[in-house]
Design an enzyme around this catalytic site. Structure first.
Site: not given
Ligand code: GRF
Length: 225
Positions: A75, A119
């Protein structure tokens, strides 16, 4: 942003993603509309099939794929490659918009206090706290990690939400920059709730980025947008 001689210039953003890229699209539109005084200078996906790459291409944004090759690298080695790639464009801010890979301290230390995440749940102002007081006075547990929406539904809490926060080594624990509540309706499924949460994400992410960029020299509080 203030340049070295007080000249204002647009901030350079790097967006890391793994999927659909609807939040990338919200940032693209925020930049276009002038709500966000920034340019997205690079998009990086850890998945070659991420739809977000197509959105970057359509918008004319340089985009790269950097996959983690588990059998060939650690990683930390991946994060060194990623830091080199991201660092090559000297960004003011790195935005994790659905980047489904945990970053090591090597990457975070390469861009100190300059990596933010989105998030799909409410997070507490105090990272040590285990609960969030909701508008109806009930206390919700904190839902961190990849299944936050399902956990909120399973817990039967009255509200879910979304949060933009600084990234630290502890997952979903950094300082909150902005957040928004989403009421959970009777009969909500993971999909219906996700749809309303994402609508809020698209609304608050560009605003949170703009707020954060403006406050880089003097850190501000955490507005509810
Ligand atoms: C979002 O809902 C975010 O909260 C989460 O991943 C999703 C990404 O969605 N961490 P997108 O690829 O921007 O449509």
């Amino acid at each position: 942003m203030e340049g070295s001689r007080g000249v204002t210039r647009k901030a350079g953003l790097v967006v890391l993603l793994s999927g659909k890229g609807s939040n990338l699209q919200a940032l693209i539109e925020g930049c276009r509309a002038g709500r966000l005084f920034a340019d997205i200078v690079l998009v990086v996906s850890n998945r070659p099939d991420a739809e977000g790459l197509i959105k970057a291409q359509i918008a004319g944004i340089p985009h790269r794929v950097l996959t983690f090759r588990k059998s060939l690298q650690s990683r930390e080695e991946y994060d060194q490659d990623l830091a080199r790639l991201v660092g090559s464009v000297q960004p003011d801010l790195v935005i994790l918009a659905g980047f489904m890979q945990i970053l090591t301290s090597f990457f975070l230390n390469s861009f100190p206090e300059r990596v933010i995440n989105l998030h799909p749940a409410l997070l507490p102002e105090d990272p040590e706290s285990d609960g969030i007081v909701l508008p109806d006075g009930t206390v919700s547990p904190v839902f961190r990690g990849a299944h936050a929406i399902r956990l909120a539904l399973d817990a039967g809490v009255s509200h879910a939400g979304c949060t933009v926060h600084l990234v630290t080594e502890k997952v979903d624990c950094g300082q909150v920059i902005a957040s928004s509540l989403v009421r959970i309706k009777p009969g909500d499924t993971e999909d219906s709730l996700r749809e309303r949460i994402q609508k809020e994400e698209h609304r608050i992410l560009p605003m949170a980025v703009q707020t954060f960029l403006q406050s880089l020299s003097q850190p501000a509080g955490a507005p509810r947008l």
